[in-house]
Design an enzyme around this catalytic site. Structure first.
Site, PDB file in Angstrom:
ATOM      1  N   GLN A  10       0.829  -1.200   0.000  1.00 46.05           N
ATOM      2  CA  GLN A  10       0.000   0.000   0.000  1.00 46.05           C
ATOM      3  C   GLN A  10       0.868   1.257   0.000  1.00 46.05           C
ATOM      4  O   GLN A  10       1.917   1.298   0.626  1.00 46.05           O
ATOM      5  CB  GLN A  10      -0.899   0.015   1.227  1.00 46.05           C
ATOM      6  CG  GLN A  10      -2.129  -0.856   1.082  1.00 46.05           C
ATOM      7  CD  GLN A  10      -3.054  -0.763   2.275  1.00 46.05           C
ATOM      8  OE1 GLN A  10      -3.063  -1.633   3.125  1.00 46.05           O
ATOM      9  NE2 GLN A  10      -3.856   0.287   2.334  1.00 46.05           N
ATOM     10  N   SER A  91       5.102  -5.614   3.168  1.00 42.46           N
ATOM     11  CA  SER A  91       3.783  -5.681   3.779  1.00 42.46           C
ATOM     12  C   SER A  91       2.823  -6.457   2.882  1.00 42.46           C
ATOM     13  O   SER A  91       3.015  -7.640   2.635  1.00 42.46           O
ATOM     14  CB  SER A  91       3.279  -4.266   4.092  1.00 42.46           C
ATOM     15  OG  SER A  91       2.090  -4.294   4.859  1.00 42.46           O
ATOM     16  N   HIS A 200       0.461  -3.093  11.413  1.00 42.86           N
ATOM     17  CA  HIS A 200       1.668  -3.708  11.995  1.00 42.86           C
ATOM     18  C   HIS A 200       1.918  -3.352  13.460  1.00 42.86           C
ATOM     19  O   HIS A 200       3.033  -3.507  13.943  1.00 42.86           O
ATOM     20  CB  HIS A 200       2.912  -3.368  11.151  1.00 42.86           C
ATOM     21  CG  HIS A 200       2.759  -3.705   9.707  1.00 42.86           C
ATOM     22  ND1 HIS A 200       2.614  -4.999   9.254  1.00 42.86           N
ATOM     23  CD2 HIS A 200       2.692  -2.913   8.610  1.00 42.86           C
ATOM     24  CE1 HIS A 200       2.479  -4.991   7.932  1.00 42.86           C
ATOM     25  NE2 HIS A 200       2.510  -3.734   7.525  1.00 42.86           N
TER      26      HIS A 200
END
Length: 314
Positions: A10, A91, A200
């Site tokens: 992202q 990620s 996270h």
């Protein structure tokens, strides 16, 4: 030359991403069509003709970026691009890497990241969490900033992106306190990021538990290409270990600096190809190790440049 494939997450999305690539290579549209059938709406239309506001919603960004990374990779293979020795993704990009490695089916991955995004947003009501980038401080200094700013709230360093660039996340009030403390500590910049979900950090533990249940419902194969995972900056073996790595990734930091170092030191990587829109990982890698060559692939010109490099090395 030894190549690794890396995939952005992202933050690299934009309206019109991959349009130029799609005009020459039908595989791009075909890949997005596959994703659209899983999602029940036209993901390509959203990516090309939608609003930035809609594309930037986590539930849309995650499948769009996964499709973009896989589509770019498929074009690379179709055009004779050389095989990487290892893979990694930042990620969300880790899902792209697992698809490319043959560990996860593309359609399963699309459904999974949609669930992932939904669970993340449910875990923290919009407006109550935040993320921010802190530039120009050592990692240890950022950890100290988080400790000082906590005051009973959640605030953690969550993305170790490059030397001097760390992202923090947690409760919005704590993140805002941390920005002021970071500036006082000498940070060059400390800025809120335009996201609604504090990824996270410990606030994502409930989302991780829900994700683990969804992950248990799909089949995972052994990766045909080693994948360096965000949480440990290591490869893992077996479906149980992969599921656990993906679960932990939701509430533990992205160790991107360590991942790049691992690719270089353990897999002898000297060249990385970034598959997907933008040049975010290209920029990070330059700050991590300038001896590693990184080439972004997102349009016909960048694809041709990377393919020529492959031809010279063979």
């Amino acid at each position: 030359m030894t190549i690794a494939g890396i995939f952005p997450g992202q933050g690299s999305q934009s309206i019109g991403m991959l349009v130029a690539l799609a005009e020459q290579f039908p595989l791009v549209n075909e890949t997005f069509q596959q994703a659209s059938e899983v999602l029940g709406f036209d993901l390509w239309a959203l990516s090309c003709e939608g609003t930035a506001e809609d594309l930037n919603k986590t539930i849309n960004t995650q499948p769009a970026m996964l499709a973009a990374g896989v589509a770019t990779w498929r074009v690379w293979l179709e055009q004779g691009g050389c095989q990487p020795k290892a893979l990694a993704g930042h990620s969300l990009g880790e899902y792209s890497a697992l698809v490319v490695a043959g560990s996860m089916e593309f359609t399963d991955a699309i459904a999974m990241v949609r669930h992932r995004a939904q669970f993340m947003q449910e875990a923290v009501p919009e407006g109550t969490g935040a993320m921010a980038a802190v530039l120009g401080l050592e990692d240890t200094a950022v950890l100290e900033v988080c400790e000082k700013a906590a005051n009973g709230d959640v605030i953690q360093a969550v993305n170790f992106n490059s030397p001097g660039q760390v992202v923090i996340a947690g409760d919005k009030a704590a993140v805002e306190r941390a920005l002021e403390i970071a500036k006082e500590a000498g940070a060059k910049r400390a800025i809120l990021l335009p996201v609604s979900v504090p990824s996270h950090c410990d606030l994502m533990v409930p989302a991780a538990e829900k994700l683990a249940k969804q992950l248990s419902l799909i089949d995972l194969a052994e990766a045909s290409i080693p994948v360096v995972h965000n949480v440990s900056a290591q490869t893992v073996s077996g479906d149980v270990a992969v599921r656990d790595a993906l679960k932990q990734q939701l509430f533990k930091p992205v160790q991107w600096v360590q991942s790049i170092q691992q690719l270089k030191n353990e897999h002898d990587i000297d060249t990385m190809i970034e598959f997907g829109p933008g040049k975010v990982l290209f920029g990070l890698n330059r700050r991590i190790d300038r001896n590693i060559k990184t080439l972004p692939v997102f349009d016909p010109a960048s694809l041709e440049k990377a393919l020529q490099l492959c031809e010279k090395s063979t």
